[in-house]
Design a protein around this motif. Sequence first.
Motif, PDB file in Angstrom:
ATOM      1  N   ILE A   1       5.949  -3.014   7.489  1.00 11.98           N
ATOM      2  CA  ILE A   1       6.764  -1.980   6.833  1.00 11.98           C
ATOM      3  C   ILE A   1       5.985  -1.376   5.673  1.00 11.98           C
ATOM      4  CG2 ILE A   1       9.009  -2.937   7.468  1.00 11.98           C
ATOM      5  CD1 ILE A   1       9.080  -4.227   4.639  1.00 11.98           C
ATOM      6  N   ASP A   2       6.506  -0.286   5.159  1.00 11.13           N
ATOM      7  CA  ASP A   2       5.866   0.363   4.012  1.00 11.13           C
ATOM      8  C   ASP A   2       6.366  -0.329   2.743  1.00 11.13           C
ATOM      9  OD1 ASP A   2       4.775   1.926   2.112  1.00 11.13           O
ATOM     10  OD2 ASP A   2       5.860   3.756   2.630  1.00 11.13           O
ATOM     11  N   GLY A   3       5.529  -1.205   2.189  1.00 12.40           N
ATOM     12  CA  GLY A   3       5.935  -1.990   1.020  1.00 12.40           C
ATOM     13  C   GLY A   3       5.975  -1.195  -0.259  1.00 12.40           C
ATOM     14  N   SER A   4       5.323  -0.057  -0.303  1.00 11.02           N
ATOM     15  CA  SER A   4       5.266   0.697  -1.566  1.00 11.02           C
ATOM     16  C   SER A   4       6.648   1.209  -1.957  1.00 11.02           C
ATOM     17  CB  SER A   4       4.299   1.869  -1.450  1.00 11.02           C
ATOM     18  OG  SER A   4       4.723   2.726  -0.414  1.00 11.02           O
ATOM     19  N   ALA A   5       7.545   1.281  -0.979  1.00 17.41           N
ATOM     20  CA  ALA A   5       8.893   1.753  -1.279  1.00 17.41           C
ATOM     21  C   ALA A   5       9.703   0.717  -2.038  1.00 17.41           C
ATOM     22  CB  ALA A   5       9.612   2.096   0.019  1.00 17.41           C
ATOM     23  N   ALA A   6       9.257  -0.554  -1.952  1.00 12.39           N
ATOM     24  CA  ALA A   6      10.028  -1.632  -2.601  1.00 12.39           C
ATOM     25  C   ALA A   6      10.016  -1.503  -4.116  1.00 12.39           C
ATOM     26  CB  ALA A   6       9.462  -2.983  -2.199  1.00 12.39           C
ATOM     27  N   GLY A   7       8.957  -0.934  -4.658  1.00 15.83           N
ATOM     28  CA  GLY A   7       8.901  -0.658  -6.093  1.00 15.83           C
ATOM     29  C   GLY A   7       8.897  -1.879  -6.974  1.00 15.83           C
ATOM     30  N   ASP A   8       8.428  -2.997  -6.498  1.00 19.48           N
ATOM     31  CA  ASP A   8       8.400  -4.192  -7.346  1.00 19.48           C
ATOM     32  C   ASP A   8       7.089  -4.264  -8.121  1.00 19.48           C
ATOM     33  OD1 ASP A   8       7.111  -6.836  -5.361  1.00 19.48           O
ATOM     34  OD2 ASP A   8       7.065  -4.707  -4.909  1.00 19.48           O
ATOM     35  N   SER A   9       7.106  -5.120  -9.154  1.00 19.77           N
ATOM     36  CA  SER A   9       5.956  -5.186 -10.049  1.00 19.77           C
ATOM     37  C   SER A   9       4.736  -5.789  -9.360  1.00 19.77           C
ATOM     38  CB  SER A   9       6.312  -6.012 -11.281  1.00 19.77           C
ATOM     39  OG  SER A   9       6.693  -7.307 -10.865  1.00 19.77           O
ATOM     40  N   ALA A  10       4.957  -6.557  -8.300  1.00 19.44           N
ATOM     41  CA  ALA A  10       3.834  -7.200  -7.621  1.00 19.44           C
ATOM     42  C   ALA A  10       2.905  -6.180  -6.976  1.00 19.44           C
ATOM     43  CB  ALA A  10       4.354  -8.159  -6.562  1.00 19.44           C
ATOM     44  N   VAL A  11       3.423  -4.934  -6.857  1.00 18.30           N
ATOM     45  CA  VAL A  11       2.587  -3.895  -6.254  1.00 18.30           C
ATOM     46  C   VAL A  11       1.425  -3.557  -7.190  1.00 18.30           C
ATOM     47  CG1 VAL A  11       2.599  -1.528  -5.377  1.00 18.30           C
ATOM     48  CG2 VAL A  11       4.518  -3.015  -4.931  1.00 18.30           C
ATOM     49  N   ALA A  12       1.585  -3.832  -8.498  1.00 15.59           N
ATOM     50  CA  ALA A  12       0.530  -3.516  -9.458  1.00 15.59           C
ATOM     51  C   ALA A  12      -0.781  -4.146  -9.006  1.00 15.59           C
ATOM     52  CB  ALA A  12       0.929  -4.027 -10.833  1.00 15.59           C
ATOM     53  N   GLY A  13      -1.812  -3.351  -8.951  1.00 17.78           N
ATOM     54  CA  GLY A  13      -3.121  -3.849  -8.531  1.00 17.78           C
ATOM     55  C   GLY A  13      -3.253  -3.964  -7.031  1.00 17.78           C
ATOM     56  N   CYS A  14      -2.244  -3.525  -6.321  1.00 22.54           N
ATOM     57  CA  CYS A  14      -2.212  -3.636  -4.865  1.00 22.54           C
ATOM     58  C   CYS A  14      -2.354  -2.253  -4.260  1.00 22.54           C
ATOM     59  CB  CYS A  14      -0.839  -4.168  -4.464  1.00 22.54           C
ATOM     60  SG  CYS A  14      -0.855  -5.647  -3.509  1.00 22.54           S
ATOM     61  N   GLN A  15      -3.219  -2.115  -3.293  1.00 22.90           N
ATOM     62  CA  GLN A  15      -3.323  -0.843  -2.582  1.00 22.90           C
ATOM     63  C   GLN A  15      -2.440  -0.949  -1.344  1.00 22.90           C
ATOM     64  OE1 GLN A  15      -7.235   0.637  -2.842  1.00 22.90           O
ATOM     65  NE2 GLN A  15      -7.013   2.020  -1.125  1.00 22.90           N
ATOM     66  N   MET A  16      -1.322  -0.213  -1.357  1.00 20.38           N
ATOM     67  CA  MET A  16      -0.345  -0.373  -0.285  1.00 20.38           C
ATOM     68  C   MET A  16      -0.658   0.497   0.930  1.00 20.38           C
ATOM     69  SD  MET A  16       1.576  -2.630  -1.614  1.00 20.38           S
ATOM     70  CE  MET A  16       2.768  -2.722  -0.305  1.00 20.38           C
ATOM     71  N   HIS A  17      -1.465   1.518   0.703  1.00 15.55           N
ATOM     72  CA  HIS A  17      -1.802   2.389   1.831  1.00 15.55           C
ATOM     73  C   HIS A  17      -3.293   2.339   2.083  1.00 15.55           C
ATOM     74  CE1 HIS A  17       2.200   4.043   2.023  1.00 15.55           C
ATOM     75  NE2 HIS A  17       2.195   4.179   0.713  1.00 15.55           N
ATOM     76  N   GLU A  18      -3.649   2.265   3.319  1.00 15.20           N
ATOM     77  CA  GLU A  18      -5.069   2.230   3.653  1.00 15.20           C
ATOM     78  C   GLU A  18      -5.716   3.579   3.347  1.00 15.20           C
ATOM     79  OE1 GLU A  18      -5.530   0.942   7.633  1.00 15.20           O
ATOM     80  OE2 GLU A  18      -5.072  -1.129   7.148  1.00 15.20           O
ATOM     81  N   ASP A  19      -7.023   3.533   3.109  1.00  9.63           N
ATOM     82  CA  ASP A  19      -7.763   4.758   2.861  1.00  9.63           C
ATOM     83  C   ASP A  19      -8.677   5.008   4.060  1.00  9.63           C
ATOM     84  OD1 ASP A  19      -9.721   2.792   2.499  1.00  9.63           O
ATOM     85  OD2 ASP A  19      -9.219   2.657   0.367  1.00  9.63           O
ATOM     86  N   THR A  20      -9.569   5.946   3.898  1.00 12.14           N
ATOM     87  CA  THR A  20     -10.446   6.288   5.028  1.00 12.14           C
ATOM     88  C   THR A  20     -11.594   5.294   5.175  1.00 12.14           C
ATOM     89  OG1 THR A  20     -11.657   7.744   3.554  1.00 12.14           O
ATOM     90  CG2 THR A  20      -9.947   8.754   4.928  1.00 12.14           C
ATOM     91  N   ASP A  21     -11.723   4.360   4.224  1.00 12.10           N
ATOM     92  CA  ASP A  21     -12.850   3.422   4.255  1.00 12.10           C
ATOM     93  C   ASP A  21     -12.611   2.221   5.160  1.00 12.10           C
ATOM     94  OD1 ASP A  21     -14.308   4.936   2.521  1.00 12.10           O
ATOM     95  OD2 ASP A  21     -13.621   3.869   0.731  1.00 12.10           O
ATOM     96  N   MET A  22     -11.360   1.917   5.396  1.00 11.94           N
ATOM     97  CA  MET A  22     -11.075   0.663   6.084  1.00 11.94           C
ATOM     98  C   MET A  22      -9.781   0.782   6.885  1.00 11.94           C
ATOM     99  SD  MET A  22      -9.207  -2.335   6.033  1.00 11.94           S
ATOM    100  CE  MET A  22      -8.190  -2.025   4.614  1.00 11.94           C
TER     101      MET A  22
END
Lengths: 617, 186
Positions: free
Chosen positions: B51-72
Amino acid sequence: MRPFRLILVGWFCWLATGCATQYVLPMTSSELVDLGVGKALVVYLGQPDASPSVCDTKSKGPHVNEFTSDFQDALVKGFVDGKIQPALWERCVKRVLRNLPEDRAAAFYDQLMREHRKLIRGSAIEEDPKAAERLVALQNLYLDRRRDQNGHPEVVGPLFEELRKTLGKADALGPVARDMGRELLATLDIEKGRWQDQDVSVAMMDELAAAGNTMTLERFAKRLPDPALSAEASRRIIRVHIALSPFSEVRDAAQPVEERVLAEGKNRISLAQHPLVRAWFDPNNMPMRSVVVRQDVWRQTVKLLGSSAARPTPSVLPELPFRGALWAELKSISRPVSVCVGRKNFDPSPCLDVSDIALDNPFTYLDRSATFHFQDGVSLASVVPLAAANDFSLPVRIAGVAATTLNWGLSFERPEDLQFSGAQAGSDGPDLEVHVERPHPSRFIFYATRPSATYLAIVESPDLGQFRVASVGARGYSGTDGSPGMNGSDGAQCQDGGDGSDGGSAGNGGPGGDGGDVHVRVFCGQYDCNDMLASVRGVVVSLGGAGGPGGRGGVGGRGGNGGSGRSPSTSTDAQGNTVQTDAGCSAGSSGRSGNNGADGYDGPNGSPGRVTFEVVP
Amino acid sequence: MWRFEKDVRLRGKFVEVATETMRRSFPLAQLAALFVLTSCATPYVYRFDQIDGSAAGDSAVAGCQMHEDTDMHAELRVDPAGEHAVSIEVTNQTDQVLQVQWTKLTMTRADGLVTTLHPDADLGWIEPGQKQLARLIPLALPASGNAALTLDGQRFRLTVPMLVRRERRTYCYDFLAHVLENKEHR
């Protein structure tokens, strides 16, 4: 018999729970050291933010004095029972093991591997993530152990042999146990110089390094019995790290950096050559806490505790590794650098040595691994300067230069009232000299001096309504109870019972002591004196002691029971006439019960002393 | 009188024998009860939906990249075929080697429990344009009972730190657990 047994079982249960030691939480590391028992260690480590440095008998801060078998057994039991988080427990046990003599360490490893066997043969690790995490912790401890430490061969040898046989049987173990068991045995093969059925060689290591496989190389560096081969593995780990390094100066000077990291375990930067430009803390890489000062006004000590938005209940303050938290920009270094880590990490990143860092805060210290800790066992007088501060500040110097400051929130818990009363029943409260200061817009310090000593308390403004400094007269003595009356004697046959005697009158309660005179000097400092006076006027009081309660009158004696009656009796004389020989008698009446004695009067309350305020602008 | 004593002795002996038999058979009875209980317990299997975790809006997301980029790019499957592992295939889409920090992977459950995961075989870096498949262990999941049911609808977060283009990045992947009755094993 059954009820008796139930009672017995219940009694034992009550005894077991009632006598179990209850510890006051949060427990600081100093308190743990004072308690000095294994159970307390488990309780300490079970707290949020507990520090494993208490397990290190060579730690700079408070730590267990000697790691006795009591500590060992309690630590293992606390772990097995799930009372200590596996990761914290692992860090604690690592510190224990590095200071244990060979024989004690061997016995400890025996115990740990027996627990490992229980876990890997049980079903819990397949279903319970906590059990699986315990297995991982035990396995890490064994595989990361020092090369000169191991369990006794006669103990651990058969355990591994049994595991090898079990793994050979299909479906003898669940998937988690099977995977973990295979990993353990494969790593143990390295101790015989073998890896995946081949002899470990430099050529094999070159292949691993070319593939960037530091996982296997780290196993080699830790577990190969040949120190030369182990060093070759370490060298290749460094090479991989250099190849991946974001620092161009590291990649450009690969050879000297490799030699330096191999020799020293780190790539320490000379701050003479690369002076500090600026430094900062990364809030995303460190725990953020508010410091809560808990005062013991009667011992005049404080506990420094921590709370956070996610966990408002105070616990012990965490240790804070500066690695990754403290960053510095240095002249002629392409990227920010952090603090050097332990030598086993083989990190070639330029870094600040712990000896270059100093903390300008008397309540903290930095250990050898650049982890900062809070001091324990702090006196209340020593935190007075904190009362003037908005935050708990941790100024950091790098190479003697003020570099940055870490700011955490700061608050003082409302202390117990400074209430002084007379020593004996009915005695007057002591005279007090109270000084009030306001070092911060929202804090007051009360210094209460009685002839024998001075006590201070720091109070946040919102708590002034519930806090008191008081001289209180002691409560008067209690009146004595009246003596009970004598019971009347029971009457003999046909006789009345005797009257009970009246109960004795009770004594009156003694007068409460008077409150002492209190002289309050309010040091206004930069604040408006009228405001100051208004704030503290209701706080400092003198109160008369309550009068002692009067005694209860003695209970009157019970009247004696009347004697029993007797029926008339007759007989027949010589002429055949019926003659009454005894007229009989009716039963005696019971005696009158005595009256209860009069209750004593409560003693009069003491009078408050005089409270005078003097304003010192 | 003799007969009475004999009766008492016989009755005593009977009680002893009966008690001993019960004592010996108690573990068997326990086992039997356990067997009945376990054989009646409903077995469950899990399905984890990313699931898309970035919608959860919790503090644990800090420092976390929730969406992949073009590098990986990572393909993930949690507990495929009930094998108590996480399958992850990482594709390096950069022109430099990419290193997954395989010893620093964690799984965080909705109750805050954090467990560590690592590959069941040692792995190195990923060459540019290449893929790497790993099987992450251990993943303990209750097979039956309330412990399994309480995980239904719970969120799991896999944290994967990596060195991408020599920079440290932490990718986080959220999954929603669905606990389903395993009808094949009933």
